[in-house]
Design an enzyme around this catalytic site. Structure first.
Site, mmCIF file in Angstrom:
data_model
loop_
_atom_site.group_PDB
_atom_site.id
_atom_site.type_symbol
_atom_site.label_atom_id
_atom_site.label_comp_id
_atom_site.label_asym_id
_atom_site.label_seq_id
_atom_site.Cartn_x
_atom_site.Cartn_y
_atom_site.Cartn_z
ATOM 1 N N LYS A 39 0.940 -1.263 0.002
ATOM 2 C CA LYS A 39 0.077 0.101 0.070
ATOM 3 C C LYS A 39 0.895 1.369 0.028
ATOM 4 O O LYS A 39 1.538 1.643 1.106
ATOM 5 C CB LYS A 39 -0.692 -0.044 1.260
ATOM 6 C CG LYS A 39 -1.795 1.224 1.357
ATOM 7 C CD LYS A 39 -2.725 1.273 2.767
ATOM 8 C CE LYS A 39 -3.080 2.683 2.931
ATOM 9 N NZ LYS A 39 -3.793 2.729 4.191
ATOM 10 N N GLY A 69 -8.013 9.203 9.133
ATOM 11 C CA GLY A 69 -8.337 9.384 10.482
ATOM 12 C C GLY A 69 -9.472 10.611 10.644
ATOM 13 O O GLY A 69 -9.749 11.006 11.990
ATOM 14 N N ALA A 122 -9.461 5.648 3.490
ATOM 15 C CA ALA A 122 -9.058 6.576 4.469
ATOM 16 C C ALA A 122 -10.323 7.670 4.497
ATOM 17 O O ALA A 122 -10.892 7.759 3.406
ATOM 18 C CB ALA A 122 -7.691 7.594 3.977
ATOM 19 N N GLY A 123 -10.468 8.072 5.805
ATOM 20 C CA GLY A 123 -11.568 9.045 5.791
ATOM 21 C C GLY A 123 -13.098 8.490 6.149
ATOM 22 O O GLY A 123 -14.117 9.167 6.559
ATOM 23 N N ASN A 175 -9.640 1.764 9.524
ATOM 24 C CA ASN A 175 -8.929 1.462 10.629
ATOM 25 C C ASN A 175 -9.407 2.098 11.618
ATOM 26 O O ASN A 175 -10.107 1.653 12.559
ATOM 27 C CB ASN A 175 -7.412 1.688 10.578
ATOM 28 C CG ASN A 175 -6.395 1.040 11.388
ATOM 29 O OD1 ASN A 175 -5.204 0.955 11.226
ATOM 30 N ND2 ASN A 175 -7.202 0.802 12.652
ATOM 31 N N THR A 176 -9.400 3.477 11.558
ATOM 32 C CA THR A 176 -9.752 4.207 12.830
ATOM 33 C C THR A 176 -11.031 4.030 13.365
ATOM 34 O O THR A 176 -11.317 3.816 14.494
ATOM 35 C CB THR A 176 -9.218 5.757 12.683
ATOM 36 O OG1 THR A 176 -8.211 5.974 12.193
ATOM 37 C CG2 THR A 176 -9.425 6.626 13.735
#
Lengths: 65, 262
Positions: free
Chosen positions: B96, B157, B184-185, B206-207
């Site tokens: 990645k 994040g 992301a986001g 993830n977050t």
């Protein structure tokens, strides 16, 4: 001699990267290495000499996103 | 089935392994998500702590394909060296690829990204680039050898969701045959479902899972939302309308008078 190991000053007598890894107990550890910004494959560590002020990175798996 | 670099996957959820409160919560969250691909990283190893050795044991137990990232790299050179270390460390040609332009937004440096992707692809890497919705950069990445693109939904994040939905729709339409993964986001399962309804092939997050009050339950929620979104895309969504359209048949309405219809 003084090198920069993972961003910190470090005194070592290791003549090559493989010796340095052994000194640190990383001989059989899951680590990867770079010297002065370039990747050094594990098979090449014993033929990668270290010199004063070299910047050595020794990394391992870590959590990532 | 999701197909990435010749591999097939049932799950369309890729999950990050960072920020969990404990290794056990991470393990449970991955299992609850059904993810078959997890992202990992590499960091400086301390001779005393040997943190990475224990983490690697946990990752091996999960039995997932690992996708190493180059998070934190701000130049193509750093990213390329990190990718090479990751390939040896994790035994995979997948990467990645992240080249970060700005520490506040964590926006991809598209110029450095194309530069690194070109070199790494030529060296046999299977590059999954963290990019934006910019179509010209996307074309450069495909020309560089990438077979998968991973545009952001919003900054890493930030949990803002799809802040440029129109551009993401254009990207999907412009590259109908390229696997596209939103990376992301993503903050909530509804964001993930929205991405999947647009026809994106998968979502990487993830977050939103790791920092939830109950990461295991949230992992399950995301898995269901992603599956629902995919099913909705495959089923075909109706077009939005500006005015109402009765769902109950008008014909035969009791007391119907023609002037009600106007």
């Amino acid at each position: 001699m003084q090198i920069l190991l993972n961003g910190e000053r470090f005194a070592t007598d290791a003549s090559n990267l493989d010796e340095l890894c052994a000194t640190l107990g990383f001989t059989d550890a899951k680590v990867a290495t770079a010297v002065n910004g370039s990747f050094v494959a594990s098979a090449k560590r014993s033929v990668t000499p270290l010199a004063e002020a070299d910047e050595v990175e020794i990394v391992a798996p870590r959590q990532g996103g | 089935m999701l197909q990435l670099y010749g591999q097939e996957f049932t799950s369309r959820m890729l999950l990050g392994t960072a920020q969990y409160s404990s290794p056990d919560i991470l393990r449970q969250a991955v299992e609850a998500s059904g993810a078959e691909i997890v992202t990992v990283s590499l960091r400086r190893e301390s001779a005393r702590a040997r943190t990475g050795q224990a983490f690697w044991g946990l990752i091996e137990e999960l039995g997932c394909r690992v996708l190493p990232n180059t998070a934190g790299c701000h130049t193509a050179k750093e990213a390329m060296a990190t990718a090479q270390m990751a390939r040896e460390l994790f035994g995979t040609s997948w990467v990645k690829l992240e080249v970060i332009a700005n520490a506040d937004t964590l926006q991809p440096d598209l110029f450095g990204l194309v530069e690194a992707a070109t070199v790494l692809s030529a060296e046999g890497f299977d590059v999954l680039p963290y990019t934006t919705e910019d179509l010209s950069a996307a074309e450069r990445l495909l020309a560089a050898g990438c077979s998968v693109l991973m545009p952001w939904a919003s900054p890493i994040g930030s949990a803002r969701g799809l802040i440029n939905k129109t551009a993401l729709q254009s990207m999907r339409a412009y590259f109908p045959d390229t696997p596209l993964i939103i990376d992301a986001g993503i903050g909530s399962p509804s964001h993930a479902a929205e991405a999947m309804e647009l026809g994106y092939d998968a979502v990487l997050l993830n977050t939103a899972v790791a920092k939830a009050d109950d990461p295991v339950k949230m992992a399950r929620a995301f898995a269901q939302a992603i599956e629902a979104g995919r099913l909705a895309f495959e089923a075909g969504l109706v077009e939005p309308r500006d005015m109402a359209s009765p769902s109950t048949p008008v014909a035969g309405t009791p007391f119907f008078k023609i002037d009600h219809a106007s």
